[in-house]
Design a protein around this motif. Structure first.
Motif, PDB file in Angstrom:
ATOM      1  N   MET A 146       0.846  -1.194   0.000  1.00  0.00           N
ATOM      2  CA  MET A 146       0.000   0.000   0.000  1.00  0.00           C
ATOM      3  C   MET A 146       0.880   1.243   0.000  1.00  0.00           C
ATOM      4  N   LYS A 147       0.484   2.207  -0.779  1.00  0.00           N
ATOM      5  CA  LYS A 147       1.235   3.446  -0.940  1.00  0.00           C
ATOM      6  C   LYS A 147       1.370   4.218   0.379  1.00  0.00           C
ATOM      7  N   TYR A 148       0.320   4.246   1.179  1.00  0.00           N
ATOM      8  CA  TYR A 148       0.303   5.029   2.413  1.00  0.00           C
ATOM      9  C   TYR A 148       0.554   4.117   3.615  1.00  0.00           C
ATOM     10  N   GLY A 149       1.750   3.552   3.686  1.00  0.00           N
ATOM     11  CA  GLY A 149       2.093   2.607   4.738  1.00  0.00           C
ATOM     12  C   GLY A 149       2.039   3.188   6.144  1.00  0.00           C
ATOM     13  N   TRP A 150       2.064   4.495   6.248  1.00  0.00           N
ATOM     14  CA  TRP A 150       2.046   5.191   7.537  1.00  0.00           C
ATOM     15  C   TRP A 150       0.635   5.388   8.085  1.00  0.00           C
ATOM     16  N   LEU A 151      -0.374   5.047   7.302  1.00  0.00           N
ATOM     17  CA  LEU A 151      -1.762   5.385   7.615  1.00  0.00           C
ATOM     18  C   LEU A 151      -2.239   4.878   8.980  1.00  0.00           C
ATOM     19  N   ASP A 152      -2.071   3.603   9.252  1.00  0.00           N
ATOM     20  CA  ASP A 152      -2.541   3.021  10.515  1.00  0.00           C
ATOM     21  C   ASP A 152      -1.870   3.690  11.709  1.00  0.00           C
ATOM     22  N   GLU A 153      -0.563   3.808  11.643  1.00  0.00           N
ATOM     23  CA  GLU A 153       0.186   4.430  12.749  1.00  0.00           C
ATOM     24  C   GLU A 153      -0.238   5.877  12.956  1.00  0.00           C
ATOM     25  N   TYR A 154      -0.467   6.601  11.879  1.00  0.00           N
ATOM     26  CA  TYR A 154      -0.856   8.013  11.990  1.00  0.00           C
ATOM     27  C   TYR A 154      -2.234   8.150  12.640  1.00  0.00           C
ATOM     28  N   CYS A 155      -3.185   7.351  12.197  1.00  0.00           N
ATOM     29  CA  CYS A 155      -4.535   7.419  12.786  1.00  0.00           C
ATOM     30  C   CYS A 155      -4.495   7.070  14.270  1.00  0.00           C
ATOM     31  N   LEU A 156      -3.716   6.056  14.621  1.00  0.00           N
ATOM     32  CA  LEU A 156      -3.644   5.632  16.023  1.00  0.00           C
ATOM     33  C   LEU A 156      -2.811   6.563  16.893  1.00  0.00           C
ATOM     34  N   SER A 157      -2.061   7.472  16.263  1.00  0.00           N
ATOM     35  CA  SER A 157      -1.249   8.421  17.049  1.00  0.00           C
ATOM     36  C   SER A 157      -2.101   9.548  17.624  1.00  0.00           C
ATOM     37  N   LYS A 158      -3.347   9.661  17.175  1.00  0.00           N
ATOM     38  CA  LYS A 158      -4.245  10.708  17.672  1.00  0.00           C
ATOM     39  C   LYS A 158      -4.655  10.400  19.108  1.00  0.00           C
ATOM     40  N   GLN A 159      -4.766  11.440  19.939  1.00  0.00           N
ATOM     41  CA  GLN A 159      -5.115  11.259  21.343  1.00  0.00           C
ATOM     42  C   GLN A 159      -6.404  10.463  21.481  1.00  0.00           C
ATOM     43  N   GLY A 160      -6.343   9.367  22.252  1.00  0.00           N
ATOM     44  CA  GLY A 160      -7.522   8.572  22.550  1.00  0.00           C
ATOM     45  C   GLY A 160      -8.034   7.709  21.420  1.00  0.00           C
ATOM     46  N   ALA A 161      -7.310   7.659  20.300  1.00  0.00           N
ATOM     47  CA  ALA A 161      -7.775   6.885  19.144  1.00  0.00           C
ATOM     48  C   ALA A 161      -7.569   5.391  19.365  1.00  0.00           C
ATOM     49  N   ASN A 162      -8.508   4.612  18.871  1.00  0.00           N
ATOM     50  CA  ASN A 162      -8.348   3.165  18.825  1.00  0.00           C
ATOM     51  C   ASN A 162      -9.010   2.671  17.553  1.00  0.00           C
ATOM     52  N   LYS A 163      -8.882   1.378  17.297  1.00  0.00           N
ATOM     53  CA  LYS A 163      -9.464   0.847  16.069  1.00  0.00           C
ATOM     54  C   LYS A 163     -10.147  -0.475  16.347  1.00  0.00           C
ATOM     55  N   ASP A 164     -11.059  -0.807  15.461  1.00  0.00           N
ATOM     56  CA  ASP A 164     -11.680  -2.119  15.487  1.00  0.00           C
ATOM     57  C   ASP A 164     -11.899  -2.552  14.041  1.00  0.00           C
ATOM     58  N   PHE A 165     -12.361  -3.779  13.892  1.00  0.00           N
ATOM     59  CA  PHE A 165     -12.654  -4.302  12.560  1.00  0.00           C
ATOM     60  C   PHE A 165     -14.134  -4.637  12.504  1.00  0.00           C
ATOM     61  N   LYS A 166     -14.837  -4.005  11.597  1.00  0.00           N
ATOM     62  CA  LYS A 166     -16.275  -4.213  11.430  1.00  0.00           C
ATOM     63  C   LYS A 166     -16.448  -5.285  10.352  1.00  0.00           C
TER      64      LYS A 166
ATOM     65  N   ASN B 245     -16.299  -5.259   6.309  1.00  0.00           N
ATOM     66  CA  ASN B 245     -14.943  -5.653   5.917  1.00  0.00           C
ATOM     67  C   ASN B 245     -14.028  -4.432   5.949  1.00  0.00           C
ATOM     68  N   ALA B 246     -14.101  -3.698   7.062  1.00  0.00           N
ATOM     69  CA  ALA B 246     -13.371  -2.428   7.161  1.00  0.00           C
ATOM     70  C   ALA B 246     -12.818  -2.216   8.562  1.00  0.00           C
ATOM     71  N   ILE B 247     -11.693  -1.535   8.609  1.00  0.00           N
ATOM     72  CA  ILE B 247     -11.101  -1.089   9.874  1.00  0.00           C
ATOM     73  C   ILE B 247     -11.667   0.286  10.170  1.00  0.00           C
ATOM     74  N   ARG B 248     -12.153   0.459  11.390  1.00  0.00           N
ATOM     75  CA  ARG B 248     -12.667   1.769  11.812  1.00  0.00           C
ATOM     76  C   ARG B 248     -11.712   2.355  12.849  1.00  0.00           C
ATOM     77  N   TYR B 249     -11.427   3.619  12.721  1.00  0.00           N
ATOM     78  CA  TYR B 249     -10.646   4.364  13.711  1.00  0.00           C
ATOM     79  C   TYR B 249     -11.625   5.228  14.482  1.00  0.00           C
TER      80      TYR B 249
ATOM     81  N   LYS C 182     -16.850   7.095  18.515  1.00  0.00           N
ATOM     82  CA  LYS C 182     -17.334   7.591  17.216  1.00  0.00           C
ATOM     83  C   LYS C 182     -16.238   7.452  16.171  1.00  0.00           C
ATOM     84  N   MET C 183     -16.632   7.066  14.986  1.00  0.00           N
ATOM     85  CA  MET C 183     -15.681   6.839  13.906  1.00  0.00           C
ATOM     86  C   MET C 183     -15.194   8.151  13.287  1.00  0.00           C
ATOM     87  N   PHE C 184     -13.866   8.274  13.140  1.00  0.00           N
ATOM     88  CA  PHE C 184     -13.327   9.414  12.401  1.00  0.00           C
ATOM     89  C   PHE C 184     -12.655   8.984  11.101  1.00  0.00           C
TER      90      PHE C 184
END
Length: 122
Positions: free
Chosen positions: A1-21, A25-29, A34-36
């Motif tokens: 994937m071109k944007y290899g930093w994407l997951d780390e960047y989203c999770l670097s936000k204060q209080g951010a977490n992720k799940d898989f819906k 078939n998607a990862i939600r941040y 609430k999803m951002f």
């Protein structure tokens, strides 16, 4: 994937977490439940990330970049999808992630915002 930093960047936000819906078939941040951001695929199995933007800014971006489209399966005025095989510059995508995070954080109650900030600064 071109944007290899994407997951780390989203999770670097204060209080951010992720799940898989599974049904999407998607990862939600998420922030405060609430999803951002949502990373998944369109109907043709092309990788996308969907982000909330101020409507005029989202419209501007869709006019500037062919790989930014109205939010896939989302409110087309407030959400935008970015094709991850496209040519959107990293700094623009990061700006979109930042805006989406801020819009969702600011939609939370003041109490919840303070809890999120306090949790991450402890």
């Amino acid at each position: 994937m071109k944007y290899g930093w994407l997951d780390e960047y989203c999770l670097s936000k204060q209080g951010a977490n992720k799940d898989f819906k599974i049904e999407w078939n998607a990862i939600r941040y998420l922030i405060g439940g609430k999803m951002f951001a949502m990373q998944g695929e369109d109907k043709d199995k092309k990788a996308i990330i969907t982000l909330k933007c101020e409507p005029p800014f989202g419209q501007f971006l869709r006019e500037q970049y062919q790989h930014i489209v109205a939010g896939y399966y989302m409110n087309k005025e407030h959400w935008n999808s970015v094709y991850l095989d496209g040519n959107v510059p990293d700094d623009i995508l990061k700006q979109m992630i930042d805006m989406s995070y801020d819009l969702i954080l600011n939609s939370l109650s003041k109490k919840m915002q303070k809890e999120i900030i306090r949790e991450t600064s402890d």
